[in-house]
Design an enzyme around this catalytic site. Sequence first.
Site, PDB file in Angstrom:
ATOM      1  N   ARG A 269       0.839  -1.206   0.000  1.00  0.00           N
ATOM      2  CA  ARG A 269       0.000   0.000   0.000  1.00  0.00           C
ATOM      3  C   ARG A 269       0.873   1.255   0.000  1.00  0.00           C
ATOM      4  NH1 ARG A 269      -0.799   4.761   2.309  1.00  0.00           N
ATOM      5  NH2 ARG A 269      -0.462   3.840   4.371  1.00  0.00           N
TER       6      ARG A 269
ATOM      7  N   GLU B  11      -2.819  10.970  10.093  1.00  0.00           N
ATOM      8  CA  GLU B  11      -1.892  11.460   9.079  1.00  0.00           C
ATOM      9  C   GLU B  11      -1.269  12.778   9.517  1.00  0.00           C
ATOM     10  OE1 GLU B  11      -1.838  12.195   4.238  1.00  0.00           O
ATOM     11  OE2 GLU B  11      -3.698  12.490   5.366  1.00  0.00           O
TER      12      GLU B  11
END
Length: 527
Positions: free
Chosen positions: A27, A157
């Site tokens: 990923r 994030e």
Amino acid sequence: MKAEKIKKKESEMFKRERVEIMDTTLRDGEQISHGSFSPEWKPRIVKALFEAGVDRVEVCSARGHSKKEQKMLAEVMKWAADKCLDRHVEVLTFLDGTKSVDWVRQAGGKTINLLAKGSQLHAREQLGHNVKRHLEKITESAGYAAACGIEVNLYLEDWSQGMMDSPGFIEQLLNGIADLPIRRIMLCDTMGVLNPWKTENMVLRMMKWQLHFHYDFHGHNDYGLAVANSLAAVKAGAKGIHATVNGLGERTGNAPLDEITLGIRDQLSDYRTDIRITHLRGLGRNVALMSGRRMPPNKPMTGSECFSNTAGVHADGNRKKSLYAHRWLRPEDFGSRIRHSMGKLSGKSNILFNLERLEWKLSDEQVNAVLLRTVRLSDEGKAITLGDLPFVVASVLNQPELIVFEVVSAETCSRTARKATTKAKIKYRGEEHELEADGDGGFDAFMNALALWAKKSQSLKIPDLLDYSVNIPPGGKSSALVHVTIEWEVSGKIGKFATSGVHCDQVLAAIEAASLAVNLCNCGRKR
């Protein structure tokens, strides 16, 4: 004594606290520029990762809703369910209501990694969210996934810069999700801005705010500190670390799986992983081939030259009492061996080590003469490989019988939409023979011709080709010299070795390298 120390260290490993390893090669690692993994390859890599002992594998992203990726995920999930690993296969999803979750659910996915913002700046400027709105979106997606029987982990994030610029935003997020069905909080150093001291302090701060969460650390390598930061996160209390094979990832990549594994094993005395060290080199090689990103030869642990020495003082120390062997990094764990290269920095011990691999014995005077010739060739810019040694010895000792194989001439022809062909003339033990075959390229055709003749003669030994690399000088013309290096393996004491060929034609450079290798495997012992 050394073996006893190693055995004691390994027995102590099981007393240590285990750190989860989540591999995100398929990923996050796939975000390398100019590269991606074919959906047909991903299931093979997933299986290899679990065989290597990783705890979890992040296999893809639900962004874009690719049908091929969804089909790949379904195939992986079917295999994982049979192995009771379905909860260990993870997919990145987004704050898009039910869309991403449904995409994963339709493929049989059981675990999502929900991407939220770990900084107020990102939440506000990218999504237009304040902390209240962001919590609503997290609650919506996490709640829906849990209702569908899907386990939820939460990415934060840009968490590292958020902790620097807006720690209050992150503290409010943690308090707001404390009662949600979220298993892991994944702390992202998205831009690779941390150092080990900041990492440790920030993870400790997160645990002070909400101790009950399982925290993962996800490091990027912009400052070359991803591994060090990951170790600092573990020391501070992180229960999981994210990594990629060969450190793949966008920009400078992520924390490399092998370096994380050995770092935890050898540098953190209270922690361990379940990674099988002996799987790492083969895993790295296969991922390099599938990704199109070659592993640097000097890459720690798994690079082809990471256990090579050139300095004469090192060879001398190793010959006397293994003084320059690593305390814990054992080459045999990685399918490798300590090598002593030959060049202008070499000493007598370098030559002796390589002669022993060939099972040759020379007098001190002869060894000194071979060393002198090696240094002179190196001064002229020649890279001396094990395959060159018989030619050096034959020249110095005036014993041409050591050269039992050579290519007298070779002619190759490559054509569009047709097989390439090779016609060659070789000399083996003084007799010339003509060879001819076709193949998928000029070099393949030559090797096919050689294999056909070897089968017929039943006397020529051909080593197995492991790797092939080509180097053309930067800024070179189309007529520039091409340097081809090929790594081989043959049974016996020689094992793995490399040979090189230089020519303005790549195929002929490769044939030169092959000629050196075949001679090395057939020239017999020097009595």
